[in-house]
Design a protein around this motif. Structure first.
Motif, PDB file in Angstrom:
ATOM      1  N   LEU A 187      -4.893  -9.827   3.958  1.00 25.48           N
ATOM      2  CA  LEU A 187      -4.355  -8.910   4.966  1.00 25.48           C
ATOM      3  C   LEU A 187      -4.163  -7.489   4.429  1.00 25.48           C
ATOM      4  O   LEU A 187      -3.783  -6.587   5.177  1.00 25.48           O
ATOM      5  CB  LEU A 187      -3.003  -9.419   5.481  1.00 25.48           C
ATOM      6  N   CYS A 188      -4.390  -7.316   3.127  1.00 32.97           N
ATOM      7  CA  CYS A 188      -4.052  -6.035   2.514  1.00 32.97           C
ATOM      8  C   CYS A 188      -5.210  -5.044   2.600  1.00 32.97           C
ATOM      9  O   CYS A 188      -6.029  -4.930   1.688  1.00 32.97           O
ATOM     10  CB  CYS A 188      -3.633  -6.235   1.064  1.00 32.97           C
ATOM     11  N   GLU A 191      -5.282   0.752   4.976  1.00 29.40           N
ATOM     12  CA  GLU A 191      -4.548   1.304   6.128  1.00 29.40           C
ATOM     13  C   GLU A 191      -3.188   0.611   6.302  1.00 29.40           C
ATOM     14  O   GLU A 191      -2.163   1.281   6.486  1.00 29.40           O
ATOM     15  CB  GLU A 191      -5.378   1.143   7.407  1.00 29.40           C
ATOM     16  N   ARG A 192      -3.190  -0.715   6.250  1.00 29.55           N
ATOM     17  CA  ARG A 192      -1.922  -1.454   6.417  1.00 29.55           C
ATOM     18  C   ARG A 192      -0.981  -1.165   5.258  1.00 29.55           C
ATOM     19  O   ARG A 192       0.235  -1.017   5.447  1.00 29.55           O
ATOM     20  CB  ARG A 192      -2.208  -2.950   6.529  1.00 29.55           C
ATOM     21  N   LEU A 193      -1.526  -1.074   4.063  1.00 29.29           N
ATOM     22  CA  LEU A 193      -0.720  -0.773   2.884  1.00 29.29           C
ATOM     23  C   LEU A 193      -0.035   0.588   3.031  1.00 29.29           C
ATOM     24  O   LEU A 193       1.173   0.717   2.804  1.00 29.29           O
ATOM     25  CB  LEU A 193      -1.610  -0.796   1.640  1.00 29.29           C
ATOM     26  N   LEU A 194      -0.798   1.584   3.427  1.00 29.25           N
ATOM     27  CA  LEU A 194      -0.243   2.931   3.578  1.00 29.25           C
ATOM     28  C   LEU A 194       0.839   2.964   4.646  1.00 29.25           C
ATOM     29  O   LEU A 194       1.909   3.573   4.455  1.00 29.25           O
ATOM     30  CB  LEU A 194      -1.364   3.915   3.919  1.00 29.25           C
ATOM     31  N   TRP A 206      -0.189 -11.495  -2.554  1.00 21.85           N
ATOM     32  CA  TRP A 206      -0.363 -12.824  -3.168  1.00 21.85           C
ATOM     33  C   TRP A 206      -1.604 -13.520  -2.620  1.00 21.85           C
ATOM     34  O   TRP A 206      -2.094 -13.159  -1.558  1.00 21.85           O
ATOM     35  CB  TRP A 206       0.874 -13.688  -2.907  1.00 21.85           C
ATOM     36  N   THR A 207      -2.063 -14.584  -3.260  1.00 24.32           N
ATOM     37  CA  THR A 207      -1.956 -14.883  -4.672  1.00 24.32           C
ATOM     38  C   THR A 207      -3.230 -14.346  -5.313  1.00 24.32           C
ATOM     39  O   THR A 207      -4.328 -14.719  -4.892  1.00 24.32           O
ATOM     40  CB  THR A 207      -1.814 -16.398  -4.911  1.00 24.32           C
ATOM     41  N   LEU A 217      -6.965  -4.162  -5.864  1.00 24.20           N
ATOM     42  CA  LEU A 217      -5.672  -3.984  -5.194  1.00 24.20           C
ATOM     43  C   LEU A 217      -4.820  -2.934  -5.911  1.00 24.20           C
ATOM     44  O   LEU A 217      -4.099  -2.170  -5.269  1.00 24.20           O
ATOM     45  CB  LEU A 217      -4.941  -5.327  -5.119  1.00 24.20           C
ATOM     46  N   ALA A 218      -4.909  -2.908  -7.238  1.00 26.17           N
ATOM     47  CA  ALA A 218      -4.199  -1.863  -7.988  1.00 26.17           C
ATOM     48  C   ALA A 218      -4.738  -0.482  -7.618  1.00 26.17           C
ATOM     49  O   ALA A 218      -3.973   0.476  -7.451  1.00 26.17           O
ATOM     50  CB  ALA A 218      -4.330  -2.109  -9.485  1.00 26.17           C
ATOM     51  N   ASP A 219      -6.055  -0.387  -7.453  1.00 29.11           N
ATOM     52  CA  ASP A 219      -6.661   0.879  -7.029  1.00 29.11           C
ATOM     53  C   ASP A 219      -6.220   1.272  -5.621  1.00 29.11           C
ATOM     54  O   ASP A 219      -6.062   2.461  -5.329  1.00 29.11           O
ATOM     55  CB  ASP A 219      -8.191   0.789  -7.088  1.00 29.11           C
ATOM     56  N   PHE A 220      -6.036   0.276  -4.750  1.00 25.98           N
ATOM     57  CA  PHE A 220      -5.509   0.547  -3.403  1.00 25.98           C
ATOM     58  C   PHE A 220      -4.122   1.182  -3.483  1.00 25.98           C
ATOM     59  O   PHE A 220      -3.725   1.935  -2.603  1.00 25.98           O
ATOM     60  CB  PHE A 220      -5.369  -0.755  -2.603  1.00 25.98           C
TER      61      PHE A 220
END
Length: 240
Positions: A187-188, A191-194, A206-207, A217-220
């Motif tokens: 789901l990450c 856009e959703r992260l920001l 996770w996971t 994901l770290a780059d996100f």
């Protein structure tokens, strides 16, 4: 910098949710963990993922049907990586006493209104006793648990565990006054992260077990990843 949480300790390396697993996590220099809680029959917070004992101990019945004195004698090595000695189901109190984590994500599974209330009150009492109120976030996908946290233990930090996108996770998290959003990695999106971070949410994903996915994901810019392999994660994205 992306933080690392050991999933059920170091689930990929040790029997999950056992003292050995959490010590293994700490041995990698990873000072944050995620774990699962169920109440025993006598009201103790036990560290075990399933409501049933079957998968990790081979025993019949549910956690809620046994007193803590019995549960701490049950070996929870079944189904995990091979391990050289018995790994009993621990009380949360035992982990608080023996493991010096900087932060704990304590996940509470779905529960009835009464059981949710008993569980969150027990967590608050234990966190206060060990002076860990500022180091604990209680997470859940259960609206009943999140409502109990709001109603009965508003001082406890809380987080939404989101596995599906059919209900807007950000909307649900905001509704329940969450500080943290534990997102299934699928789901990450950036856009959703920001959006979540703009709402002031710590986003924990996770996971995450593959190095390429950890790096992506770290780059996100995720705030933290939850992984079965905290040692691998620490060498891939750095110890945090």
């Amino acid at each position: 910098m992306t933080l690392i949480y050991g999933h059920r300790g170091a689930k990929g390396e040790c029997p999950e949710n056992t003292l050995a697993s959490f010590r293994q996590c700490l041995s990698h220099g990873v000072k944050r963990c995620e774990l699962d809680l169920h109440l025993s029959r006598d009201g103790e917070l036990m560290v075990i993922h399933d409501p049933s004992l079957k998968r990790t101990t081979g025993r019949r019945g549910k956690v809620a049907e046994h007193d803590s004195e019995e549960l701490v004698t049950y070996d929870a090595r079944l189904g995990g990586p091979g391990w050289h000695q018995p790994c009993p189901i621990p009380r949360l109190a035992t982990l608080f006493e023996h493991c010096d984590f900087e932060h704990w994500q304590l996940e509470v599974k779905s529960a009835s209104r009464v059981r949710a209330a008993r569980t969150v009150l027990a967590i608050q009492e234990l966190a206060e006793r060990h002076d860990l109120m500022d180091k604990v976030t209680v997470t859940s996908s259960s609206r009943e648990v999140l409502r109990a946290l709001n109603r009965l233990t508003p001082k406890l930090s809380r987080g939404l565990v989101a596995e599906y996108a059919w209900l807007d996770p950000l909307k649900v998290a905001k509704h329940h006054g969450c500080d943290l959003l534990a997102l299934n990695w699928t789901l990450c999106t950036p856009e959703r992260l920001l959006r979540a971070q703009k709402e002031g949410l710590h986003v924990s994903v996770w996971t995450v077990n593959e190095p390429a996915l950890m790096r992506r994901l770290a780059d996100f810019g995720v705030d933290s990843i939850i992984t079965d392999f905290p040692g691998l994660a620490s060498t891939t994205v750095g110890i945090s």
